[in-house]
Every structure is written in C-alpha cells, then in structure tokens.
Design a protein around this motif. Structure first.
Motif, short mmCIF file in Angstrom:
data_model
loop_
_atom_site.label_atom_id
_atom_site.label_comp_id
_atom_site.label_asym_id
_atom_site.label_seq_id
_atom_site.Cartn_x
_atom_site.Cartn_y
_atom_site.Cartn_z
N LYS A 187 9.91 -32.17 -20.19
CA LYS A 187 9.44 -33.54 -19.18
C LYS A 187 9.43 -32.37 -17.95
O LYS A 187 9.57 -31.41 -17.68
CB LYS A 187 10.67 -34.04 -19.30
CG LYS A 187 10.82 -35.05 -20.77
CD LYS A 187 12.60 -36.42 -19.90
CE LYS A 187 12.50 -37.01 -20.91
NZ LYS A 187 10.97 -37.94 -21.47
N PHE A 188 8.43 -33.29 -16.43
CA PHE A 188 7.82 -32.89 -15.34
C PHE A 188 8.48 -33.66 -14.96
O PHE A 188 7.96 -34.88 -14.63
CB PHE A 188 7.14 -31.61 -15.69
CG PHE A 188 5.49 -32.83 -15.63
CD1 PHE A 188 4.99 -33.51 -14.27
CD2 PHE A 188 4.95 -32.91 -16.85
CE1 PHE A 188 4.17 -35.00 -14.72
CE2 PHE A 188 3.65 -33.87 -17.09
CZ PHE A 188 3.20 -34.16 -15.91
N VAL A 189 8.53 -33.35 -13.46
CA VAL A 189 8.93 -34.44 -12.17
C VAL A 189 7.64 -33.76 -11.00
O VAL A 189 7.76 -32.46 -10.62
CB VAL A 189 9.80 -34.80 -11.18
CG1 VAL A 189 9.91 -35.07 -9.73
CG2 VAL A 189 11.12 -35.44 -12.52
N GLU A 190 6.63 -34.50 -10.44
CA GLU A 190 6.25 -34.34 -9.34
C GLU A 190 6.65 -34.31 -8.19
O GLU A 190 6.51 -35.87 -8.77
CB GLU A 190 4.81 -34.63 -9.64
CG GLU A 190 3.89 -33.62 -10.50
CD GLU A 190 2.53 -34.71 -10.87
OE1 GLU A 190 1.72 -33.41 -10.07
OE2 GLU A 190 2.10 -35.42 -11.22
N GLN A 191 6.58 -33.28 -7.36
CA GLN A 191 7.03 -34.24 -5.95
C GLN A 191 5.89 -33.85 -4.62
O GLN A 191 5.50 -33.43 -4.85
CB GLN A 191 8.44 -33.88 -5.48
CG GLN A 191 9.73 -34.06 -6.14
CD GLN A 191 10.74 -35.52 -5.52
OE1 GLN A 191 10.36 -36.33 -6.35
NE2 GLN A 191 11.24 -35.25 -5.08
N LYS A 192 6.51 -34.78 -4.03
CA LYS A 192 4.83 -34.53 -2.53
C LYS A 192 5.00 -33.25 -1.77
O LYS A 192 6.67 -33.29 -1.93
CB LYS A 192 4.74 -35.92 -1.38
CG LYS A 192 3.77 -37.53 -2.30
CD LYS A 192 3.77 -38.65 -1.35
CE LYS A 192 3.29 -39.78 -2.34
NZ LYS A 192 2.08 -39.35 -2.96
N SER A 193 4.56 -32.79 -1.21
CA SER A 193 4.75 -31.37 -0.60
C SER A 193 5.80 -31.79 0.86
O SER A 193 6.81 -30.96 1.05
CB SER A 193 3.35 -30.75 0.35
OG SER A 193 3.36 -32.05 1.43
N ASN A 194 5.77 -33.22 1.45
CA ASN A 194 7.20 -33.74 2.27
C ASN A 194 8.24 -34.22 1.71
O ASN A 194 9.64 -35.04 2.14
CB ASN A 194 6.87 -34.52 3.12
CG ASN A 194 6.14 -35.66 2.75
OD1 ASN A 194 6.50 -35.75 1.40
ND2 ASN A 194 5.83 -36.97 3.55
N ARG A 195 8.42 -33.63 0.46
CA ARG A 195 9.54 -34.44 -0.47
C ARG A 195 10.48 -33.12 -1.23
O ARG A 195 11.03 -33.19 -2.28
CB ARG A 195 9.92 -36.13 -0.83
CG ARG A 195 8.86 -36.57 -0.07
CD ARG A 195 8.83 -37.83 -1.03
NE ARG A 195 10.14 -38.22 -2.16
CZ ARG A 195 11.34 -39.33 -1.84
NH1 ARG A 195 11.60 -39.53 -0.54
NH2 ARG A 195 11.88 -39.06 -2.55
N LEU A 196 9.41 -32.01 -1.56
CA LEU A 196 9.92 -31.41 -2.60
C LEU A 196 11.11 -30.40 -1.38
O LEU A 196 12.11 -30.23 -2.30
CB LEU A 196 8.66 -30.10 -2.63
CG LEU A 196 8.77 -29.51 -3.39
CD1 LEU A 196 8.63 -29.84 -4.96
CD2 LEU A 196 7.99 -28.16 -3.48
N ILE A 197 10.98 -29.97 0.04
CA ILE A 197 12.75 -30.06 -0.05
C ILE A 197 13.27 -30.85 0.82
O ILE A 197 12.27 -31.17 2.02
CB ILE A 197 12.05 -27.86 0.41
CG1 ILE A 197 12.14 -27.43 -1.19
CG2 ILE A 197 13.50 -27.65 1.67
CD1 ILE A 197 11.50 -26.12 -0.10
N ASP A 198 14.25 -31.03 1.22
CA ASP A 198 14.92 -32.27 2.02
C ASP A 198 16.06 -31.02 2.94
O ASP A 198 17.25 -30.35 2.48
CB ASP A 198 15.75 -32.78 1.23
CG ASP A 198 16.58 -33.74 1.84
OD1 ASP A 198 17.14 -33.46 3.45
OD2 ASP A 198 17.24 -34.86 1.27
N PRO A 199 15.42 -31.30 3.89
CA PRO A 199 15.59 -29.97 5.12
C PRO A 199 17.48 -30.26 4.98
O PRO A 199 18.47 -29.45 5.66
CB PRO A 199 15.40 -29.94 6.49
CG PRO A 199 14.60 -31.72 6.39
CD PRO A 199 14.44 -32.18 4.91
N LYS A 200 17.78 -31.42 5.07
CA LYS A 200 19.77 -31.93 5.03
C LYS A 200 19.84 -31.38 3.80
O LYS A 200 21.51 -30.25 4.20
CB LYS A 200 19.68 -33.25 5.48
CG LYS A 200 20.89 -33.37 5.18
CD LYS A 200 21.68 -35.03 5.41
CE LYS A 200 22.86 -36.09 5.93
NZ LYS A 200 22.88 -36.93 5.95
#
Length: 241
Positions: free
Chosen positions: A178-191
């Motif tokens: 399986k795979f999940v695509e994330q928008k670039s601004n959600r790929l890494i959460d700074p928190k």
C-alpha cells in the motif's frame, strides 16, 4: 524545554517552536517553496515564530534539524543554520533522520510498517522501514527500488510526497503493498520533529554534517581528481570547494 525545529530537506520549508513544559507551539505558515529559496526564508520564519512566542534566542534549550537524506542544497542550508545557532547560543543540537521524521509524522492502521520514501532518480530511492513504535525494521539506505521491495514484509505501507512517487505506484500495487501520498506541507510535522528532539541524542555542532546517504556528483568528481585522498575525508573536500 524550549525547542526550535526546522526541516529544509524538501520543497517545503517547515519551521516550528515548541515548549515541552507548557505545550506552546507555533509553526511557520507552510507554503510550497523551492529548496533554493530556503536560504532566504528560514531566518525570517524563525524570527517571526520567536516574536509570536515572545521568546528571546537565548531562551532556546535545543535545536532539532532534519539531517537527511533529501535535497543536497536544502540539507546544507539547514545544517549551516543549525550549526551556527547551536554554537552561538550554546544550546543542544539534535539531528533527526528525514526518513524517521516522515514516518513519525503520519498515523497508519495498526500493524502496518511505515516505509518513508524519497525519490532519488533513475528508479532509485532513499527509504527505510519503521514499526508503529518507531523501531527500525529496515535501515535507511540508498536503494534500487526493485531491491527494496524484496526486503519488505507485506504489511508495509509506503509514504511519500504527493507527485514524487508516481513512477513506483504500479510496482507497489503489483507487489500487494500500500502507499499514502502526503502534500508537501504535511509530509513532516514540525511539532513531531521538535518532540523527537526530547529523546534523540545531542550531537556536537562542530562535527555535524548532513547524511546524504550517497555522495554528491561534485564530491565524486573531486575524489576522481584526488585519488590520494582517503575514503571519507569529507573535510578536505569541503575546505577546497
């Protein structure tokens, strides 16, 4: 503990400040940045967050930065800013694997392995596999994609930036993954990145270099011209270029 966290490894600049005692958190307003603009935007973004939190730079206890893999230029920018701030402010520095940060930033169905993936071109990838507790199942590496597939159990789920993994989708499906695509601004959460700095080891800023997982073309060209250099003499390469 007051923590500044930032990620410059990809197309989006992620910056956040987090107070582990009070829970206070502010993040940079995500936007799709080309990596070459991170150098212009990172310091103003940090300053704006510090102003919002009414923090002085001397209040910072720790800095967390993604260490790679990722964009060579982006990683250098992040490493330079992190090293300078940590040295000048005498605060702790924590380097976080970009792949771990991607994995830690997403929630999947219980039992699924997280396989963060960064396209490294020519059907190669930077990838690793982690369980739900963040334990490494497959170590991060520069992989030929077909070889990576053979290393993964069937409960693996790939995670990658939207649009970056199109060339791999058919193979992923054909192998029952399986795979999940994330928008670039959600790929890494700074928190999440900031929180990871609470349990990862502190490093010496003077000895921190990005973890590219492969040599840059410039470095390989330099080594070809300097066959006398020992493998890993990165400092000599840096001082010359």
């Amino acid at each position: 503990m007051k923590i500044l966290a930032f990620d410059t490894s990809g197309s989006t600049l992620n910056v956040g400040i987090f107070d582990s005692t009070t829970g206070l958190f502010f993040a940079h307003n995500h936007e799709h940045d080309l990596a070459r603009t991170h150098s212009m935007k990172i310091l103003p973004a940090i300053s704006e967050l510090m102003r919002k939190a009414a923090w002085d730079y001397k209040d910072l206890d720790r800095i967390a930065v993604t260490a790679g893999p990722g964009s060579f230029t982006g990683l250098r920018i992040g490493a330079t800013v992190a090293k300078i701030l940590a040295s000048q402010l005498s605060c702790d520095l924590v380097a976080v694997s970009t792949l771990f940060a991607i994995s830690d930033s997403i929630k999947l169905t219980a039992g699924q392995l997280k396989v963060p993936l960064i396209n490294a071109r020519n059907h190669n990838v930077f990838a690793a596999a982690y369980d739900q507790q963040g334990k490494v199942v497959v170590s991060e590496k520069h992989w030929v994609f077909s070889k990576l597939l053979k290393q993964l159990p069937k409960n693996s789920c790939f995670v990658f930036e939207e649009g970056s993994g199109d060339e791999f989708k058919n193979e992923i499906k054909d192998n029952a993954f399986k795979f999940v695509e994330q928008k670039s601004n959600r790929l890494i959460d700074p928190k999440v990145l900031a929180k990871s700095a609470l349990f990862l080891p502190v490093i010496d800023p003077d000895h921190f270099v990005p973890n590219y997982l492969r040599k840059t073309a410039a470095e390989m060209n330099w080594e070809a011209k300097h066959p006398e250099a020992k493998d890993g003499e990165y400092s000599k390469y840096v001082s010359e270029v």
